[in-house]
Design an enzyme around this catalytic site. Structure first.
Site, PDB file in Angstrom:
ATOM      1  N   HIS A   1      35.304  45.849  38.102  1.00 24.52           N
ATOM      2  CA  HIS A   1      35.695  45.499  36.731  1.00 24.52           C
ATOM      3  C   HIS A   1      34.767  46.234  35.770  1.00 24.52           C
ATOM      4  CE1 HIS A   1      38.406  42.046  37.770  1.00 24.52           C
ATOM      5  NE2 HIS A   1      37.652  42.050  38.861  1.00 24.52           N
TER       6      HIS A   1
ATOM      7  N   LYS B   1      34.314  44.770  32.176  1.00 26.71           N
ATOM      8  CA  LYS B   1      33.457  43.595  31.992  1.00 26.71           C
ATOM      9  C   LYS B   1      31.973  43.926  32.139  1.00 26.71           C
ATOM     10  CE  LYS B   1      36.430  39.829  33.790  1.00 26.71           C
ATOM     11  NZ  LYS B   1      37.628  40.548  34.244  1.00 26.71           N
TER      12      LYS B   1
ATOM     13  N   HIS C   1      44.777  39.617  42.301  1.00 24.57           N
ATOM     14  CA  HIS C   1      43.720  38.634  42.561  1.00 24.57           C
ATOM     15  C   HIS C   1      44.398  37.376  43.102  1.00 24.57           C
ATOM     16  CE1 HIS C   1      41.350  41.305  40.063  1.00 24.57           C
ATOM     17  NE2 HIS C   1      40.284  40.551  40.186  1.00 24.57           N
TER      18      HIS C   1
ATOM     19  N   GLU D   1      41.610  33.019  44.723  1.00 31.17           N
ATOM     20  CA  GLU D   1      40.148  33.066  44.594  1.00 31.17           C
ATOM     21  C   GLU D   1      39.678  31.667  44.247  1.00 31.17           C
ATOM     22  OE1 GLU D   1      36.600  35.468  42.215  1.00 31.17           O
ATOM     23  OE2 GLU D   1      38.692  35.762  41.629  1.00 31.17           O
TER      24      GLU D   1
ATOM     25  N   ASP E   1      33.253  44.519  43.160  1.00 31.91           N
ATOM     26  CA  ASP E   1      33.719  43.550  42.169  1.00 31.91           C
ATOM     27  C   ASP E   1      32.885  43.641  40.884  1.00 31.91           C
ATOM     28  OD1 ASP E   1      35.565  41.702  41.318  1.00 31.91           O
ATOM     29  OD2 ASP E   1      34.771  40.026  42.441  1.00 31.91           O
ATOM     30  N   ASN E   2      32.387  42.522  40.401  1.00 35.84           N
ATOM     31  CA  ASN E   2      31.734  42.495  39.088  1.00 35.84           C
ATOM     32  C   ASN E   2      30.287  42.951  39.150  1.00 35.84           C
ATOM     33  OD1 ASN E   2      33.903  40.281  39.280  1.00 35.84           O
ATOM     34  ND2 ASN E   2      33.670  40.579  37.088  1.00 35.84           N
TER      35      ASN E   2
END
Length: 443
Positions: free
Chosen positions: A81, A84, A237, A240, A338-339
């Site tokens: 991401h 973000k 997604h 989750e 991911d993040n």
């Protein structure tokens, strides 16, 4: 300049001799293997691997003897991401869980995510990933209006700017129920214009507490239709959650078969599946195999977010899906970062070697290590449709050379002194300074 343990020759044609590489990633005929590694010499010519020979074959005058150092192809981050990333200093997660992450991200997005802000932070993340040896990234982009109209043009600019250094792909992310509205059609058009993948999260705005939204099947039918009309693959997604009632994956798989969906489907997370019964897991994986679904696990982020308590209770589980069982069924499975430094994950550094190392420990991808290194190299490349992630003659000389001589040494110690080679040339592996973003954080 490179901060690495060695500097390759500044020549168009040279050799790296006496290397070790994962046997499963070397496409050069049968070579003797020991502990999953093969000894090789690499001949690099005009930015490409022109030959892979058994260790000790190429003449000494062509290049250095690297004393059994490990070499890997450039790694791929299949699910992240970038939009973000790195907002943690200005918008932290008050609770450390998924609900707190969603709330904090929404607040920051509404206050700050103009085109310049998104572009600056994406550029920072790409610089970091590049220095770590990442050659391709698929980023999800928050897509609730009006953000999609801001972030997708920024993505297209970044994809062009970084062409030749990092292959960039994008997928949308929005609650599934927006596809029952005209906003969903508009989003599908933006994704198609951007050459992206259509994506959603299996949660709805109208029923946020429901583990499976009551309109899921209707929304899935609409998503399949929108994607088919535009020739789009799906990147989702899914489930989750720590709630075993979250069982959207089997509905997606069966829906894809029912609708005869022609595109590829990648599902991320699916953590709730690990909390379901063996019977439900078997039924779900049967459906996934029939539908040809691929899965990516995000072990570090889900371990951070899930099973977290505010009353000093120790978490009871790891927040990962049944990756071993999926792989045993022949499904394509990957791990990804991911993040990074945002409310969904306070840590991270866009480093896929670190992600793989942590995945080995979190998911028990060892004893034996087998060919699990493919989950961060060859498999995400195949899912992304890229000619990456393996060592073969004719491929680009995009390499990560480690001082470590074995999996044990590689997994035991951070490889901060790695040498990253792109198109046959060592790059500067110094990381961008967090101070570069200070003016964005002081808001």
């Amino acid at each position: 300049m490179t901060h690495s343990f060695f500097q390759p020759p500044e020549l168009t044609r040279y050799a790296l001799r006496n290397l070790r590489a994962p046997e499963c990633l070397v496409q050069a005929g049968t070579l003797p293997a020991e502990n999953g590694l093969v000894g090789i010499d690499l001949l690099i010519d005009d930015g490409r691997l022109s030959a892979i020979e058994p260790a000790g074959t190429l003449p000494a005058e062509l290049g250095p003897d690297l004393d059994a150092s490990m070499v890997l192809p450039g790694m791929l981050d299949l699910h992240t991401h970038l939009d973000k990333g790195h907002i943690w200093p200005r918008r932290q997660n008050p609770t450390g869980d998924g609900a707190g992450a969603g709330m904090a991200t929404q607040q920051d997005r509404e206050a700050n995510w103009n085109a310049q802000d998104v572009a600056r932070r994406m550029e920072f993340g790409l610089k970091t990933a590049y220095a770590r040896g990442v050659v391709a990234i698929r980023t999800h982009l928050d897509s609730l209006a009006p953000q999609a109209a801001i972030s997708f043009p920024v993505f297209r600019q970044m994809r062009e700017r970084w062409a030749g250094r990092i292959d960039l792909q994008a997928s949308s992310i929005a609650p599934v129920d927006i596809f029952l509205t005209d906003e969903g059609r508009q989003l599908a058009d933006i994704v198609a214009e951007s050459g992206g993948r259509l994506g959603f999260v299996t949660k709805s705005t109208s029923h946020p507490r429901e583990p499976v939204p009551p309109m899921l099947d209707e929304a899935l039918g609409r998503v399949f239709a929108l994607a088919r009309e535009r020739g789009l693959d799906l990147d989702l997604h899914v489930d989750e959650s720590t709630d075993p009632r979250a069982c959207s994956l089997i509905r997606i798989a069966r829906g894809a078969v029912t609708h005869d969906f022609p595109g590829r489907i990648l599902c991320g997370h699916v953590t709730a599946l690990a909390l379901q019964t063996d019977e439900v897991i078997d039924q779900t994986l049967d459906a996934c195999v029939e539908a040809g679904i691929d899965v990516v696990s995000l072990p570090t982020v889900n371990m951070y977010l899930q099973d977290r308590s505010q009353n000093d209770r120790t978490p009871r589980w790891r927040g990962v899906t049944v990756l071993h069982e999926m792989k045993a069924r022949g499904m394509r499975v990957a791990v990804a970062g991911d993040n990074c430094r945002d409310p969904f994950y306070a840590y991270g550094d866009h480093d896929m070697l670190d992600t793989y190392t942590q995945a080995v420990k979190i998911l028990h991808l060892d004893h034996p290590l087998s060919d699990w290194i493919r989950a961060a190299t060859e498999t995400p490349a195949a899912i992304m449709g890229l000619d990456r992630g393996v060592l073969r003659a004719g491929a680009g000389a995009d390499l990560i050379v480690l001082k470590a001589r074995s999996y044990s040494e590689m997994l035991a110690r951070h490889q901060f002194d790695r040498c990253v080679i792109r198109a046959g040339r060592a790059i500067d592996t110094r990381l961008p300074d967090y101070r570069d973003l200070d003016d964005l954080m002081n808001k």
